[in-house]
Design a protein around this motif. Sequence first.
Motif, PDB file in Angstrom:
ATOM      1  N   PHE A   1      47.159  53.913  10.742  1.00 30.94           N
ATOM      2  CA  PHE A   1      47.575  54.969  11.661  1.00 30.94           C
ATOM      3  C   PHE A   1      47.324  54.559  13.109  1.00 30.94           C
ATOM      4  O   PHE A   1      48.172  54.777  13.987  1.00 30.94           O
ATOM      5  N   LEU A   2      46.182  53.948  13.355  1.00 37.60           N
ATOM      6  CA  LEU A   2      45.841  53.547  14.723  1.00 37.60           C
ATOM      7  C   LEU A   2      46.844  52.536  15.261  1.00 37.60           C
ATOM      8  O   LEU A   2      47.319  52.647  16.399  1.00 37.60           O
ATOM      9  N   VAL A   3      47.200  51.564  14.452  1.00 33.65           N
ATOM     10  CA  VAL A   3      48.142  50.534  14.885  1.00 33.65           C
ATOM     11  C   VAL A   3      49.535  51.130  15.106  1.00 33.65           C
ATOM     12  O   VAL A   3      50.213  50.818  16.095  1.00 33.65           O
ATOM     13  N   VAL A   4      49.965  51.992  14.190  1.00 27.82           N
ATOM     14  CA  VAL A   4      51.316  52.561  14.305  1.00 27.82           C
ATOM     15  C   VAL A   4      51.436  53.456  15.534  1.00 27.82           C
ATOM     16  O   VAL A   4      52.412  53.367  16.293  1.00 27.82           O
ATOM     17  N   PHE A   5      50.448  54.300  15.790  1.00 29.62           N
ATOM     18  CA  PHE A   5      50.559  55.205  16.934  1.00 29.62           C
ATOM     19  C   PHE A   5      50.313  54.499  18.263  1.00 29.62           C
ATOM     20  O   PHE A   5      50.845  54.905  19.291  1.00 29.62           O
ATOM     21  N   LEU A   6      49.541  53.426  18.241  1.00 24.40           N
ATOM     22  CA  LEU A   6      49.397  52.621  19.455  1.00 24.40           C
ATOM     23  C   LEU A   6      50.669  51.848  19.773  1.00 24.40           C
ATOM     24  O   LEU A   6      50.916  51.493  20.928  1.00 24.40           O
ATOM     25  N   SER A   7      51.476  51.580  18.738  1.00 21.75           N
ATOM     26  CA  SER A   7      52.701  50.794  18.956  1.00 21.75           C
ATOM     27  C   SER A   7      53.694  51.525  19.848  1.00 21.75           C
ATOM     28  O   SER A   7      54.652  50.917  20.330  1.00 21.75           O
ATOM     29  N   GLU A   8      53.476  52.829  20.074  1.00 19.15           N
ATOM     30  CA  GLU A   8      54.335  53.553  21.017  1.00 19.15           C
ATOM     31  C   GLU A   8      54.031  53.163  22.463  1.00 19.15           C
ATOM     32  O   GLU A   8      54.820  53.451  23.360  1.00 19.15           O
ATOM     33  N   TYR A   9      52.891  52.515  22.680  1.00 20.10           N
ATOM     34  CA  TYR A   9      52.470  52.150  24.035  1.00 20.10           C
ATOM     35  C   TYR A   9      52.262  50.643  24.220  1.00 20.10           C
ATOM     36  O   TYR A   9      52.219  50.167  25.351  1.00 20.10           O
ATOM     37  N   LEU A  10      52.115  49.911  23.121  1.00 18.59           N
ATOM     38  CA  LEU A  10      51.842  48.476  23.191  1.00 18.59           C
ATOM     39  C   LEU A  10      52.900  47.700  22.417  1.00 18.59           C
ATOM     40  O   LEU A  10      53.437  48.195  21.424  1.00 18.59           O
ATOM     41  N   GLU A  11      53.180  46.482  22.862  1.00 22.62           N
ATOM     42  CA  GLU A  11      54.182  45.642  22.224  1.00 22.62           C
ATOM     43  C   GLU A  11      53.574  44.295  21.853  1.00 22.62           C
ATOM     44  O   GLU A  11      52.485  43.947  22.304  1.00 22.62           O
ATOM     45  N   GLY A  12      54.321  43.547  21.040  1.00 19.56           N
ATOM     46  CA  GLY A  12      53.889  42.205  20.679  1.00 19.56           C
ATOM     47  C   GLY A  12      52.936  42.193  19.497  1.00 19.56           C
ATOM     48  O   GLY A  12      52.781  43.170  18.765  1.00 19.56           O
ATOM     49  N   ASP A  13      52.272  41.045  19.325  1.00 15.41           N
ATOM     50  CA  ASP A  13      51.345  40.850  18.215  1.00 15.41           C
ATOM     51  C   ASP A  13      50.105  41.719  18.390  1.00 15.41           C
ATOM     52  O   ASP A  13      49.543  41.811  19.488  1.00 15.41           O
ATOM     53  N   VAL A  14      49.668  42.332  17.296  1.00 18.59           N
ATOM     54  CA  VAL A  14      48.495  43.217  17.350  1.00 18.59           C
ATOM     55  C   VAL A  14      47.264  42.477  17.866  1.00 18.59           C
ATOM     56  O   VAL A  14      46.443  43.053  18.598  1.00 18.59           O
ATOM     57  N   ASP A  15      47.128  41.215  17.516  1.00 20.56           N
ATOM     58  CA  ASP A  15      45.959  40.442  17.955  1.00 20.56           C
ATOM     59  C   ASP A  15      45.880  40.320  19.473  1.00 20.56           C
ATOM     60  O   ASP A  15      44.803  40.076  20.026  1.00 20.56           O
ATOM     61  N   ASN A  16      47.011  40.475  20.143  1.00 18.82           N
ATOM     62  CA  ASN A  16      47.036  40.354  21.598  1.00 18.82           C
ATOM     63  C   ASN A  16      46.983  41.697  22.316  1.00 18.82           C
ATOM     64  O   ASN A  16      47.083  41.754  23.539  1.00 18.82           O
ATOM     65  N   TRP A  17      46.836  42.763  21.566  1.00 15.14           N
ATOM     66  CA  TRP A  17      46.799  44.085  22.173  1.00 15.14           C
ATOM     67  C   TRP A  17      45.493  44.334  22.917  1.00 15.14           C
ATOM     68  O   TRP A  17      44.443  43.818  22.546  1.00 15.14           O
ATOM     69  N   SER A  18      45.583  45.154  23.949  1.00 19.71           N
ATOM     70  CA  SER A  18      44.407  45.645  24.655  1.00 19.71           C
ATOM     71  C   SER A  18      44.659  47.092  25.041  1.00 19.71           C
ATOM     72  O   SER A  18      45.725  47.419  25.576  1.00 19.71           O
ATOM     73  N   VAL A  19      43.683  47.955  24.745  1.00 18.25           N
ATOM     74  CA  VAL A  19      43.850  49.381  25.040  1.00 18.25           C
ATOM     75  C   VAL A  19      43.307  49.741  26.414  1.00 18.25           C
ATOM     76  O   VAL A  19      43.324  50.906  26.806  1.00 18.25           O
ATOM     77  N   SER A  20      42.835  48.743  27.159  1.00 13.43           N
ATOM     78  CA  SER A  20      42.190  49.030  28.449  1.00 13.43           C
ATOM     79  C   SER A  20      43.139  49.645  29.463  1.00 13.43           C
ATOM     80  O   SER A  20      42.706  50.342  30.387  1.00 13.43           O
ATOM     81  N   ASN A  21      44.447  49.381  29.307  1.00 11.67           N
ATOM     82  CA  ASN A  21      45.413  49.902  30.274  1.00 11.67           C
ATOM     83  C   ASN A  21      46.036  51.234  29.852  1.00 11.67           C
ATOM     84  O   ASN A  21      46.915  51.750  30.545  1.00 11.67           O
ATOM     85  N   ILE A  22      45.601  51.766  28.716  1.00 13.49           N
ATOM     86  CA  ILE A  22      46.117  53.051  28.262  1.00 13.49           C
ATOM     87  C   ILE A  22      45.203  54.157  28.784  1.00 13.49           C
ATOM     88  O   ILE A  22      43.974  54.064  28.685  1.00 13.49           O
TER      89      ILE A  22
END
Length: 460
Positions: free
Chosen positions: A274-295
């Motif tokens: 659920f966390l990955v799917v709902f974050l995908s509305e704000y983040l793109e690309g590979d999950v390993d490269n995601w950062s939530v600091s800008n949300i």
Amino acid sequence: MKNNTTTNINQHKEEEQHHPKNDPSTVSSIDSRFNQTLKNVQGLLKGRSIPGKVLLTRRAEPLDDPSIQSPTFGRSFSHNDAGSRDHMHESMEEKDQSTSKRNNEGSNMLNSSTSNIENTSKETHKSPMTARATDSTRVTKFTKELSVPTVRLERLRELGWSGVPPYMRPTVWRLLLGYAPPNSDRREGVLRRKRLEYLDCVAQFYDIPDTERSDDEINMLRQIAVDCPRTVPDVTFFQQDQVQKSLERILYTWAIRHPASGYVQGINDLVTPFLVVFLSEYLEGDVDNWSVSNISPEKISDIEADCYWCLSKLLDGMQDHYTFAQPGIQRLVFKLKELVRRIDEPVSRHIEEQGLEFLQFAFRWFNCLLIREIPFHLVTRLWDTYLAEGDALPDFLVYIFASFLLTWSEKLQKLDFQEMVMFLQHLPTQNWAHQELEMVLSRAYMWHSMFNSSPSHLAS
């Protein structure tokens, strides 16, 4: 006299033609039923049949117009692609029929059918048309269903079973779980209200000093804090402090609001899709490269709320999986054992002779819904099927896990107790792609079609 003889001969021939022993269609009636099941599984592999929603005798739907383009994925398919897929489908059906006619006993038929499906799966996935979740025609179908004033949930389940386009998953999952209402006019207001309710719960239960918690609540919060860093350790995204804090808030709030079960190890894994799917509305690309600091904190709060409510909806249908002694899981493990015995008696007998209990390896599967057993990039695709099953999910899990286990049937029969324990704890799925997962789901569908309506076949 000659006329009488001729009449007798004709009558004898007529009797032979209608005699069941000489009628090949009667002799191969079981074969025909099996072939029909295989055809439906082949249709499933192409996104044209929906398990549990259609009869085995239903015809496959005609191919959709392949010229429609996907606005997001830019897939393009020619009429030649569609033609080659139809040609492949026909040739595989002929192969299935010829193979099935060589098998007269039910057990041999079951083994050959599994082999045929595997071959079909491998050939089917050679065509680009089989990337169902991003197939332009499927995207168009999802877009059509989601654009109506009131979404038809049954139709959405049928589409979602075979995979949801990634950028549509957040909306589809909220609808399938009943978190968001089907009526589009009410949807925004309901989500806003539920997100505010989650904020109130966090303020009331989480954002308080330990002096206001009971000893049990303090111990539970500590256990959650210990488990969060262990959650999906292979994906570096989940090691970020802010992500772990979100997990902690969601899990603790859920546990306080559900005192019958409280927090149970394994529920932490269930939040991650659920966390990955709902974050995908704000983040793109590979999950390993995601950062939530800008949300923004407001968006993080909305994402947490969506995870919390969707987790609640999911576990509402399997609460006894996480209450004391977890009786729901124990019941499903027993069903799994019986199903494996019916489908693959040799491997079932070998496991029993070696003294290995299904509970020793399958408990984790049911507890974490296979999240720890397959690569994380396949989890959301698997969960498309989970959520499409709705209330029937617990029973269908038995068939998915039987299919998963019997992927290594031959291998398991060569291992002793200790080797089997080690093998089942570290299954060789690290290189799995979508083809292998689709194979597991296809077999599960076939066996569910065969056995679910005939429970006496599973009786000891």
